[in-house]
Motif scaffolding. Sequence first.
Motif, short mmCIF file in Angstrom:
data_model
loop_
_atom_site.label_atom_id
_atom_site.label_comp_id
_atom_site.label_asym_id
_atom_site.label_seq_id
_atom_site.Cartn_x
_atom_site.Cartn_y
_atom_site.Cartn_z
N ILE A 231 -72.28 -81.35 -44.30
CA ILE A 231 -73.70 -81.21 -44.65
C ILE A 231 -74.53 -82.27 -43.94
O ILE A 231 -75.63 -81.99 -43.43
CB ILE A 231 -73.89 -81.31 -46.17
CG1 ILE A 231 -73.01 -80.28 -46.89
CG2 ILE A 231 -75.36 -81.10 -46.53
CD1 ILE A 231 -73.17 -78.86 -46.41
N SER A 232 -74.02 -83.48 -43.87
CA SER A 232 -74.75 -84.56 -43.20
C SER A 232 -74.99 -84.22 -41.73
O SER A 232 -76.09 -84.44 -41.20
CB SER A 232 -73.96 -85.86 -43.33
OG SER A 232 -74.57 -86.89 -42.60
N GLU A 233 -73.98 -83.69 -41.06
CA GLU A 233 -74.11 -83.36 -39.63
C GLU A 233 -75.15 -82.26 -39.42
O GLU A 233 -75.97 -82.33 -38.49
CB GLU A 233 -72.76 -82.92 -39.06
CG GLU A 233 -72.78 -82.56 -37.59
CD GLU A 233 -73.17 -83.71 -36.66
OE1 GLU A 233 -73.60 -83.42 -35.52
OE2 GLU A 233 -73.06 -84.88 -37.08
N VAL A 234 -75.16 -81.25 -40.27
CA VAL A 234 -76.17 -80.19 -40.15
C VAL A 234 -77.57 -80.77 -40.39
O VAL A 234 -78.52 -80.44 -39.67
CB VAL A 234 -75.87 -79.05 -41.14
CG1 VAL A 234 -77.03 -78.05 -41.18
CG2 VAL A 234 -74.59 -78.34 -40.75
N ALA A 235 -77.70 -81.64 -41.38
CA ALA A 235 -79.00 -82.25 -41.68
C ALA A 235 -79.52 -83.06 -40.50
O ALA A 235 -80.71 -82.99 -40.15
CB ALA A 235 -78.90 -83.13 -42.92
N VAL A 236 -78.65 -83.83 -39.87
CA VAL A 236 -79.06 -84.61 -38.70
C VAL A 236 -79.53 -83.68 -37.59
O VAL A 236 -80.58 -83.90 -36.97
CB VAL A 236 -77.92 -85.51 -38.21
CG1 VAL A 236 -78.24 -86.09 -36.83
CG2 VAL A 236 -77.65 -86.64 -39.20
N ASN A 237 -78.78 -82.63 -37.33
CA ASN A 237 -79.15 -81.70 -36.26
C ASN A 237 -80.50 -81.04 -36.53
O ASN A 237 -81.32 -80.90 -35.61
CB ASN A 237 -78.07 -80.64 -36.08
CG ASN A 237 -76.87 -81.14 -35.31
OD1 ASN A 237 -77.02 -81.76 -34.26
ND2 ASN A 237 -75.67 -80.90 -35.80
N LEU A 238 -80.74 -80.64 -37.76
CA LEU A 238 -82.02 -80.02 -38.09
C LEU A 238 -83.16 -81.02 -38.02
O LEU A 238 -84.25 -80.71 -37.52
CB LEU A 238 -81.95 -79.38 -39.48
CG LEU A 238 -81.07 -78.14 -39.61
CD1 LEU A 238 -80.97 -77.73 -41.07
CD2 LEU A 238 -81.61 -76.99 -38.77
N ALA A 239 -82.93 -82.22 -38.56
CA ALA A 239 -83.98 -83.24 -38.56
C ALA A 239 -84.34 -83.68 -37.15
O ALA A 239 -85.49 -84.05 -36.88
CB ALA A 239 -83.54 -84.45 -39.39
N ALA A 240 -83.37 -83.65 -36.25
CA ALA A 240 -83.60 -84.12 -34.88
C ALA A 240 -84.01 -83.00 -33.93
O ALA A 240 -84.31 -83.28 -32.77
CB ALA A 240 -82.33 -84.80 -34.36
N PHE A 241 -84.04 -81.75 -34.40
CA PHE A 241 -84.34 -80.64 -33.50
C PHE A 241 -85.74 -80.80 -32.93
O PHE A 241 -86.70 -81.05 -33.68
CB PHE A 241 -84.20 -79.30 -34.23
CG PHE A 241 -84.05 -78.14 -33.31
CD1 PHE A 241 -82.81 -77.83 -32.78
CD2 PHE A 241 -85.15 -77.37 -32.92
CE1 PHE A 241 -82.66 -76.75 -31.90
CE2 PHE A 241 -85.00 -76.31 -32.05
CZ PHE A 241 -83.76 -76.00 -31.53
N PRO A 242 -85.91 -80.67 -31.62
CA PRO A 242 -87.15 -81.14 -30.99
C PRO A 242 -88.33 -80.19 -31.01
O PRO A 242 -89.45 -80.59 -30.67
CB PRO A 242 -86.71 -81.40 -29.54
CG PRO A 242 -85.59 -80.44 -29.31
CD PRO A 242 -84.88 -80.33 -30.63
N THR A 243 -88.14 -78.91 -31.36
CA THR A 243 -89.25 -77.96 -31.28
C THR A 243 -89.34 -77.11 -32.54
O THR A 243 -88.47 -77.15 -33.41
CB THR A 243 -89.08 -77.01 -30.07
OG1 THR A 243 -88.04 -76.06 -30.37
CG2 THR A 243 -88.74 -77.78 -28.80
#
Length: 260
Positions: A231-243
């Motif tokens: 869950i943490s990895e998915v959250a980081v990816n979504l929070a960091a998504f650039p567009t």
Amino acid sequence: MRMTDKIALITGAAGGIGLAIAQGFAREGAKVAISDLDLDAAERAAAGIRDAGGEAMAVAIDVTDEAAVDTGFAKVVDAWGRIDVAVANAGIQHIEALDKLSLANWRKVTGVHLDGAFLTTRASLRQMYQQHGGGCILYIGSVHSKLASPLKAPYVAAKHGLLGLCRAVAKEGAAHGVSANVICPGFVRTPLVEKQIPEQARELGISEEEVIRDVMLKDTVDQEFTTLEDISEVAVNLAAFPTAALTGQSVVVSHGWYMQ
């Protein structure tokens, strides 16, 4: 690092999924505000992140209290100047058949999950709309945002409601640079889930082992629990998504329990 200089606030973050997300954000360079009903637990969680080399502060927030939410957000902005990522994670559970369920227990569960998410959203948008760069709001839904299970009606209803709230935020927030997405975990062995195992065993008249095997993990592809790290990895990816290409979406993380 993917979240360098980002400011993140996570509700219900003194333990479980919220803490794992906070730790993941901190490892990626974010400053994290650990908000929780239990300030002492939030302080301990924040201290643990600082001890690991991250930046963290603790804030007491009851997500069902309008003034407490607004005050908590203001404390973070006063300390760090902005909020780039907000995670509406605070949640509770109540196991009971619908015909026995009281209105008070219905409102208790939906109040934390849905009213709390609304108040968290509103406080986030008021800050994100006025700052340069907008922001990102993440909601911790569930496979129960997609499916129903017996004995969990208020939880299921509230988690379904988060999908609608997220989509409305994605539409309204786009003009201000705000994205919104929902993470939908399968069963994660948090204290919330550990508490459910004996409760469901009693309600269903089966053993705890049968609850795990035949109820919780029955429809996964590998009979495995989802992990906090997942869950943490998915959250980081979504929070960091650039567009804004990724907004208004739900990401299911459930070992194949629900496929969309």
